[in-house]
Design an enzyme around this catalytic site. Sequence first.
Site, mmCIF file in Angstrom:
data_model
loop_
_atom_site.group_PDB
_atom_site.id
_atom_site.type_symbol
_atom_site.label_atom_id
_atom_site.label_comp_id
_atom_site.label_asym_id
_atom_site.label_seq_id
_atom_site.Cartn_x
_atom_site.Cartn_y
_atom_site.Cartn_z
ATOM 1 N N SER A 141 22.841 50.715 64.506
ATOM 2 C CA SER A 141 22.539 51.263 65.452
ATOM 3 C C SER A 141 20.977 50.288 65.992
ATOM 4 O O SER A 141 20.349 48.440 65.370
ATOM 5 C CB SER A 141 21.417 51.856 64.616
ATOM 6 O OG SER A 141 20.401 52.525 65.198
ATOM 7 N N TYR A 154 17.789 54.847 56.722
ATOM 8 C CA TYR A 154 18.789 54.494 57.361
ATOM 9 C C TYR A 154 18.329 53.152 58.757
ATOM 10 O O TYR A 154 19.743 52.855 58.591
ATOM 11 C CB TYR A 154 18.727 55.657 59.123
ATOM 12 C CG TYR A 154 19.577 55.489 60.161
ATOM 13 C CD1 TYR A 154 20.935 56.444 59.801
ATOM 14 C CD2 TYR A 154 19.607 55.098 61.253
ATOM 15 C CE1 TYR A 154 21.057 56.818 61.819
ATOM 16 C CE2 TYR A 154 19.678 54.647 62.145
ATOM 17 C CZ TYR A 154 21.261 55.696 62.408
ATOM 18 O OH TYR A 154 21.689 55.455 63.344
HETATM 19 N N1 NAP Z 1 22.891 59.037 68.659
HETATM 20 C C1 NAP Z 1 22.685 58.158 68.826
HETATM 21 O O1 NAP Z 1 20.982 57.982 69.696
HETATM 22 C C2 NAP Z 1 23.012 57.356 67.530
HETATM 23 C C3 NAP Z 1 22.323 55.547 67.940
HETATM 24 C C4 NAP Z 1 22.208 54.666 67.340
HETATM 25 C C5 NAP Z 1 23.557 54.710 66.053
HETATM 26 N N2 NAP Z 1 23.973 56.054 66.039
HETATM 27 C C6 NAP Z 1 24.866 56.086 65.285
HETATM 28 O O2 NAP Z 1 26.582 56.741 66.249
HETATM 29 C C7 NAP Z 1 26.976 57.417 65.050
HETATM 30 C C8 NAP Z 1 27.676 58.983 65.511
HETATM 31 O O3 NAP Z 1 26.657 59.599 65.360
HETATM 32 P P1 NAP Z 1 26.662 60.626 67.213
HETATM 33 O O4 NAP Z 1 24.816 60.905 67.369
HETATM 34 O O5 NAP Z 1 27.487 60.760 67.468
HETATM 35 O O6 NAP Z 1 26.173 62.004 65.230
HETATM 36 P P2 NAP Z 1 26.852 63.421 65.543
HETATM 37 O O7 NAP Z 1 26.949 63.985 66.703
HETATM 38 O O8 NAP Z 1 26.310 63.699 64.314
HETATM 39 O O9 NAP Z 1 27.831 62.868 64.749
HETATM 40 C C9 NAP Z 1 28.254 62.233 63.656
HETATM 41 C C10 NAP Z 1 29.521 62.200 63.390
HETATM 42 O O10 NAP Z 1 29.754 61.801 62.680
HETATM 43 C C11 NAP Z 1 30.792 62.678 61.167
HETATM 44 N N3 NAP Z 1 30.511 63.091 60.032
HETATM 45 C C12 NAP Z 1 28.554 62.346 59.063
HETATM 46 N N4 NAP Z 1 28.573 62.775 58.243
HETATM 47 C C13 NAP Z 1 30.159 62.664 57.602
HETATM 48 C C14 NAP Z 1 30.992 62.263 56.063
HETATM 49 N N5 NAP Z 1 30.536 62.240 55.078
HETATM 50 N N6 NAP Z 1 32.574 62.462 56.311
HETATM 51 C C15 NAP Z 1 32.923 62.632 57.547
HETATM 52 N N7 NAP Z 1 32.249 62.455 58.862
HETATM 53 C C16 NAP Z 1 31.062 62.384 58.761
HETATM 54 C C17 NAP Z 1 30.244 64.436 61.981
HETATM 55 O O11 NAP Z 1 31.190 64.863 61.386
HETATM 56 P P3 NAP Z 1 30.938 66.610 61.553
HETATM 57 O O12 NAP Z 1 30.274 66.646 61.855
HETATM 58 O O13 NAP Z 1 32.479 67.135 60.848
HETATM 59 O O14 NAP Z 1 30.880 66.352 59.593
HETATM 60 C C18 NAP Z 1 30.894 64.083 63.248
HETATM 61 O O15 NAP Z 1 31.617 63.627 63.761
HETATM 62 C C19 NAP Z 1 26.335 57.252 63.653
HETATM 63 O O16 NAP Z 1 27.195 56.097 62.690
HETATM 64 C C20 NAP Z 1 25.204 56.734 64.551
HETATM 65 O O17 NAP Z 1 24.531 56.607 63.118
HETATM 66 C C21 NAP Z 1 24.015 57.045 66.947
#
Ligand code: NAP
Length: 263
Positions: A141, A154
């Site tokens: 990120s 984070y």
């Molecule tokens: N969205 C942004 O703006 C952004 C920016 C930079 C980086 N990121 C990174 O991108 C990645 C995905 O995030 P997202 O935005 O797509 O979020 P999201 O829609 O909330 O999805 C997160 C995913 O991670 C899974 N997860 C979380 N904790 C877990 C655990 N303990 N064990 C197994 N699975 C787990 C969730 O599964 P369940 O819901 O099934 O538990 C879900 O599938 C993350 O690493 C985040 O830090 C996101």
Amino acid sequence: MKPARSILITGASSGIGRALALAYARPGVALALTGRDDDRLAAVAAAARGQGAEVETGVLDVRDQAAVAQWIAELDQRRPLDLAVANAGITTGLAPSEIREDPQAVRAVLGANLIGVLNTVEPLIGPMCARGRGQLAFVGSMAGLRGLPYAPAYSAAKAAVHTYAESLRGRLEPRGVRVSLIIAGFVKTPLNARIEAMKPFELSDAEAARIIRRGLDRGQAVVAFPWQLYLATRLARALPARLIDKIMARIEVNVPETQERVP
Ligand SMILES: NC(=O)c1ccc[n+]([C@@H]2O[C@H](COP(=O)([O-])OP(=O)(O)OC[C@H]3O[C@@H](n4cnc5c(N)ncnc54)[C@H](OP(=O)(O)O)[C@@H]3O)[C@@H](O)[C@H]2O)c1
């Protein structure tokens, strides 16, 4: 690079992981998708099968080292993985009036975002190096490039992932295993929706997945997007630390505390 045909994606039940699964799904591709929410994961699997991919799912908590290692090792023996994307993650942070993150929330974030990443890639380092091919991708990120006063834990977890990926790249690439670090800006997902802030150059999850897939297909060491935010963050690092602190203090951001706690 040859296009990946056997692909593991953690956190595939939502957001970026889901969009990435659908970006890869096509005939001839085998996807191994994990998440914790059975129903959402099954819906993603059904959509990916609808696009012609072969899909298997594992309802797993990435913090569970033994369960993750067993699932991945079994998967990799049956069908050697070309690509693993360590994507699962959560967020936590501070409201403008708060000064300390809840210690258990901090540990939950480090557990999912750092230990979960290690749990995902460790079982594959040996087998991929033995085969002399494969690709490990880490979802980092912009917050990993500079500590954000709104999200200390984070930021720290992502910075650790960045450094780990960088270290691994130097070690594994001479052995034929590609290592790619994805540095994402704001992407419209449930995780991001909880954050109250200006979100410059925000992308949809499908756009983000398209950029990530293209970068991974090319075997890029770093896949950073949007480029404008990446450039601004990199340039900001050259300025005096306290000047950046002052600028960031003027920006109102509310990052809600995660409901997750250490298991
Ligand atoms: N969205 C942004 O703006 C952004 C920016 C930079 C980086 N990121 C990174 O991108 C990645 C995905 O995030 P997202 O935005 O797509 O979020 P999201 O829609 O909330 O999805 C997160 C995913 O991670 C899974 N997860 C979380 N904790 C877990 C655990 N303990 N064990 C197994 N699975 C787990 C969730 O599964 P369940 O819901 O099934 O538990 C879900 O599938 C993350 O690493 C985040 O830090 C996101």
